[in-house]
Every structure is written in structure tokens, then in C-alpha cells.
Design a protein around this motif. Sequence first.
Motif, PDB file in Angstrom:
ATOM      1  N   MET A   1       0.842  -1.192   0.000  1.00 31.69           N
ATOM      2  CA  MET A   1       0.000   0.000   0.000  1.00 31.69           C
ATOM      3  C   MET A   1       0.886   1.254   0.000  1.00 31.69           C
ATOM      4  N   ILE A   2       0.448   2.230  -0.781  1.00 30.70           N
ATOM      5  CA  ILE A   2       1.214   3.477  -0.880  1.00 30.70           C
ATOM      6  C   ILE A   2       0.349   4.630  -0.391  1.00 30.70           C
ATOM      7  N   ILE A   3       0.882   5.404   0.520  1.00 31.52           N
ATOM      8  CA  ILE A   3       0.144   6.563   1.018  1.00 31.52           C
ATOM      9  C   ILE A   3       0.871   7.825   0.543  1.00 31.52           C
ATOM     10  N   VAL A   4       0.173   8.618  -0.233  1.00 27.81           N
ATOM     11  CA  VAL A   4       0.757   9.879  -0.707  1.00 27.81           C
ATOM     12  C   VAL A   4       0.176  10.998   0.151  1.00 27.81           C
ATOM     13  N   MET A   5       1.042  11.740   0.823  1.00 27.68           N
ATOM     14  CA  MET A   5       0.589  12.862   1.656  1.00 27.68           C
ATOM     15  C   MET A   5       0.366  14.080   0.740  1.00 27.68           C
ATOM     16  N   THR A   6      -0.459  14.995   1.171  1.00 28.83           N
ATOM     17  CA  THR A   6      -0.687  16.208   0.383  1.00 28.83           C
ATOM     18  C   THR A   6       0.585  17.059   0.396  1.00 28.83           C
ATOM     19  N   VAL A   7       0.690  17.978  -0.555  1.00 32.65           N
ATOM     20  CA  VAL A   7       1.894  18.813  -0.628  1.00 32.65           C
ATOM     21  C   VAL A   7       2.094  19.594   0.673  1.00 32.65           C
ATOM     22  N   GLY A   8       1.007  20.047   1.265  1.00 35.99           N
ATOM     23  CA  GLY A   8       1.145  20.865   2.477  1.00 35.99           C
ATOM     24  C   GLY A   8       1.068  20.074   3.778  1.00 35.99           C
ATOM     25  N   ALA A   9       1.112  18.748   3.704  1.00 34.30           N
ATOM     26  CA  ALA A   9       0.977  17.943   4.940  1.00 34.30           C
ATOM     27  C   ALA A   9       2.116  18.266   5.914  1.00 34.30           C
ATOM     28  N   THR A  10       1.785  18.302   7.190  1.00 31.34           N
ATOM     29  CA  THR A  10       2.812  18.618   8.193  1.00 31.34           C
ATOM     30  C   THR A  10       3.560  17.351   8.583  1.00 31.34           C
ATOM     31  N   GLU A  11       4.722  17.553   9.216  1.00 34.66           N
ATOM     32  CA  GLU A  11       5.511  16.403   9.663  1.00 34.66           C
ATOM     33  C   GLU A  11       4.715  15.615  10.715  1.00 34.66           C
ATOM     34  N   GLN A  12       3.941  16.342  11.515  1.00 34.06           N
ATOM     35  CA  GLN A  12       3.124  15.666  12.531  1.00 34.06           C
ATOM     36  C   GLN A  12       2.085  14.745  11.879  1.00 34.06           C
ATOM     37  N   GLU A  13       1.475  15.236  10.791  1.00 35.51           N
ATOM     38  CA  GLU A  13       0.477  14.413  10.100  1.00 35.51           C
ATOM     39  C   GLU A  13       1.123  13.156   9.508  1.00 35.51           C
ATOM     40  N   ALA A  14       2.322  13.331   8.944  1.00 35.39           N
ATOM     41  CA  ALA A  14       3.028  12.161   8.383  1.00 35.39           C
ATOM     42  C   ALA A  14       3.413  11.200   9.506  1.00 35.39           C
ATOM     43  N   ASN A  15       3.823  11.753  10.655  1.00 31.63           N
ATOM     44  CA  ASN A  15       4.188  10.894  11.791  1.00 31.63           C
ATOM     45  C   ASN A  15       2.988  10.124  12.319  1.00 31.63           C
ATOM     46  N   ASP A  16       1.829  10.773  12.325  1.00 30.80           N
ATOM     47  CA  ASP A  16       0.620  10.081  12.790  1.00 30.80           C
ATOM     48  C   ASP A  16       0.311   8.889  11.880  1.00 30.80           C
ATOM     49  N   VAL A  17       0.530   9.104  10.583  1.00 28.59           N
ATOM     50  CA  VAL A  17       0.290   8.003   9.636  1.00 28.59           C
ATOM     51  C   VAL A  17       1.276   6.863   9.916  1.00 28.59           C
ATOM     52  N   ARG A  18       2.546   7.228  10.110  1.00 28.84           N
ATOM     53  CA  ARG A  18       3.555   6.192  10.386  1.00 28.84           C
ATOM     54  C   ARG A  18       3.202   5.435  11.676  1.00 28.84           C
ATOM     55  N   ASP A  19       2.758   6.177  12.706  1.00 26.66           N
ATOM     56  CA  ASP A  19       2.398   5.520  13.973  1.00 26.66           C
ATOM     57  C   ASP A  19       1.221   4.568  13.787  1.00 26.66           C
ATOM     58  N   GLN A  20       0.267   4.999  12.974  1.00 23.26           N
ATOM     59  CA  GLN A  20      -0.907   4.161  12.727  1.00 23.26           C
ATOM     60  C   GLN A  20      -0.488   2.850  12.046  1.00 23.26           C
ATOM     61  N   ILE A  21       0.465   2.964  11.121  1.00 25.07           N
ATOM     62  CA  ILE A  21       0.947   1.766  10.407  1.00 25.07           C
ATOM     63  C   ILE A  21       1.640   0.826  11.396  1.00 25.07           C
ATOM     64  N   ARG A  22       2.499   1.422  12.233  1.00 24.40           N
ATOM     65  CA  ARG A  22       3.228   0.605  13.220  1.00 24.40           C
ATOM     66  C   ARG A  22       2.274  -0.043  14.212  1.00 24.40           C
ATOM     67  N   ALA A  23       1.214   0.666  14.550  1.00 23.85           N
ATOM     68  CA  ALA A  23       0.259   0.136  15.531  1.00 23.85           C
ATOM     69  C   ALA A  23      -0.383  -1.155  15.027  1.00 23.85           C
ATOM     70  N   LEU A  24      -0.361  -1.353  13.719  1.00 22.45           N
ATOM     71  CA  LEU A  24      -0.943  -2.583  13.162  1.00 22.45           C
ATOM     72  C   LEU A  24       0.162  -3.592  12.819  1.00 22.45           C
ATOM     73  N   ASP A  25       1.334  -3.395  13.448  1.00 15.94           N
ATOM     74  CA  ASP A  25       2.465  -4.316  13.251  1.00 15.94           C
ATOM     75  C   ASP A  25       2.995  -4.338  11.821  1.00 15.94           C
ATOM     76  N   LEU A  26       2.806  -3.239  11.118  1.00 15.62           N
ATOM     77  CA  LEU A  26       3.359  -3.106   9.768  1.00 15.62           C
ATOM     78  C   LEU A  26       4.493  -2.079   9.821  1.00 15.62           C
ATOM     79  N   THR A  27       5.243  -1.968   8.731  1.00 11.90           N
ATOM     80  CA  THR A  27       6.403  -1.062   8.733  1.00 11.90           C
ATOM     81  C   THR A  27       6.213   0.064   7.728  1.00 11.90           C
ATOM     82  N   PRO A  28       6.314   1.325   8.169  1.00  8.42           N
ATOM     83  CA  PRO A  28       6.266   2.428   7.202  1.00  8.42           C
ATOM     84  C   PRO A  28       7.648   2.626   6.573  1.00  8.42           C
ATOM     85  N   HIS A  29       7.678   2.870   5.284  1.00  9.83           N
ATOM     86  CA  HIS A  29       8.971   3.073   4.594  1.00  9.83           C
ATOM     87  C   HIS A  29       8.840   4.331   3.751  1.00  9.83           C
ATOM     88  N   ASP A  30       9.635   5.345   4.065  1.00  9.29           N
ATOM     89  CA  ASP A  30       9.547   6.611   3.330  1.00  9.29           C
ATOM     90  C   ASP A  30      10.204   6.506   1.970  1.00  9.29           C
TER      91      ASP A  30
END
Length: 358
Positions: A1-30
Amino acid sequence: MIIVMTVGATEQEANDVRDQIRALDLTPHDNYGTERVVIAVLGDVGPIRDHLMSKLSSMPGIESVTPISRPFKLASRETHPEDTIIELKGTKIGNGSLTIMAGPCSIEGPEMMIETAKAVAAAGATILRGGAFKPRTSPYSFQGLGVEGLRYLAAASAETGLPTITEVMEPGQVEVVVEHSDILQVGTRNMQNYSLLTAVGKAGKPVMLKRGYGATIEEWLMAAEYIIAAGQPNVILCERGIRTFETYTRNTLDLTAVPLLHHLTHLPVIVDPSHATGKRWLVRPMALAAVAAGADGIMVEVHPNPNEALSDGEQSLTFDQFRDMAGAIRHIHDEVRTLIKDPFVTDGPAKVGGTSKH
Ligand code: PEP
Ligand code: MN
């Protein structure tokens, strides 16, 4: 699965997405190199896809979420639409230029290495090859000069300015090869040596992965996936022929792999007509064909006196033959550059492993 953040997305918003992925035992890869943050989700997404999609749908800063259909994620074009371009000591691989890797099968001594390096550099080679650790079918054949050979390769590189590539056969050799060479080569016999793939992936230098002589394209890309997942994004794929029922040639050169790989993956593709054919006189025509098919470059074996080579003399070019071939493939490259189609354009979805056999 690929998640594309909006151009103006904040680092906090990207971190929340990464945390959500980790919470499901998956790995986020930038994924770097684009103007937006793109996060690939690694792991077994299948069983929890719907759950993850619904969690993400309520999160801010996300532009799109797309499932990846391929089993290889990081290597796929879906994840990384732009071509991977590798930059090394003033030369680029995968940027539309023609990469020419050349040198002896085995490094046999300091003089022959320097002499070959100078000859191939003068004839337009962009990368110097030479084997120090040699995987030989017979335990009684010349096994390579080992670390001593690596020193001669590094000296020839210093003399000519060419970046180098050499094979590493086992995890224990990675450190010393990294010290002496710019690119690490994984040979056909080791394409599925997963501990080696992980070790070279962690070594911090580009890796050229040769196709296993009995490997499907998908198995090959899964092997590349190991290297990228271990941390090395700069992977080069090298088609070097596969084993078929044909015996006139050492292997059968699968040139369909070139456009197919460009469609499936963003990684540069090199063709080795020396190991593919096993015959010196077949190297030139197949190098021409490889470039016409859109290869990013070729790798060929060259020796000052092929008839006396300690390995693969029958398929090694003389200096004159190399010069002639290099000129010819440059000519073809200039001609075909504008004719090669966009890798995304096909008559339909690529079906890996899904074609019927007759
Ligand atoms: C080589 O490039 O020297 C070599 C041994 O190649 P392969 O692994 O493709 O046989
Ligand atoms: Mn060889």
C-alpha cells in the motif's frame, strides 16, 4: 500500500500516519525523491487492508491511498514511479545515458588489470569490472586473487578514474569488498542467498544483482526487494542469461526482461552478453540488441590476451573488439533513445508469471 501525503501535509500528520501503520504491526517506509511525502506500507497488509483503509480515511494530510498489487513493493514502479538514477564518481546509471561496464572476468595480476583498465577507459567504458572472489563450477579452477585482486582493482581505478564493480560471494567478504570497490556485485549463483542480499543491502554501496540462471523475473525482483528492504535503494539489475535446453550458447539471453523490467520496476537494467552467450563473437550482436531493447547499459568481459585468460577466455573480447563494440553500441544508443516507449505504456496490465506456456 502506498500513502501519498498532500503537498502541504505537516511532519506531525506524516508521523501520525507512520504511527498508525506501526500500531498494526506493519512497517512504514519513506520514499524520497518526490516533492511530497510518500509512505509505503511493508508487511502482510492483506488481512487488515480494510481496517487500515478506514483508519487512514479519517486522518488529515493524506492525498491518496493505493494498494500495491505486486509482491515486490519497494522495487515496484507503483511505489516509485521515477527511474532510480545512481550517481558514482561523475558517472550516472539509469538516467538515459549508456553505461558500459568492462574488464577481465578475473583479476590475474597488477599489470593486466592496469593495462585492461586503460584500454577500456580509452574506448569509452564508464565502469571497470574485475573478479577477485570467483564462483567457479570446479573447485580445481582458478578461484581468484581475493583481497590482493581487490587492491589491483582499486589501483586501476585510481589510475583511470573509473568507478569499479566486483563480486562478493559471502557476507564475510562484504566489508573488504566495500573498502575497495564502488559497486558490489551479487552473482547468478547467489541471487537467492538471502543472508548475502541482506548483508550487501546494509553495506552502504550500490549493488548489482545478477539474475539467477534459473530465476523468474518475479523471484529476481523479490531478491532485489531484500536488498532495498535492508537499506540500499541503489540496486542495478543485470540480465546475464538463463538456462534453457539450448546448448550452442552458455545460457539463453532473455532480452524480453529489459522492457518488462522497465515496466515493473524503477531500477536500472544492465545486460551481460558475455556470460549470456559464452562466445566472443556473439557478444557484439547481443550487446547491440540489448541497447536497442532499451537496456541502461551492458557489462562485458575484456582481456589483453583472451586465449590465455585464467577464466572465461572464450567469451572475453580483445581490446580491439571492445573498442569496436563500444562504438557500435553508442551509435545504436543515440539512434534508439527517442524511440524507446514510456515504461508505463503497455497494451494491458503486465502479467508476471501469468502467461501460458506452449
Ligand atoms: C561474473 O560476472 O564474473 C560472473 C561470475 O557472472 P555470473 O554470476 O553472471 O555468472
Ligand atoms: Mn566470467
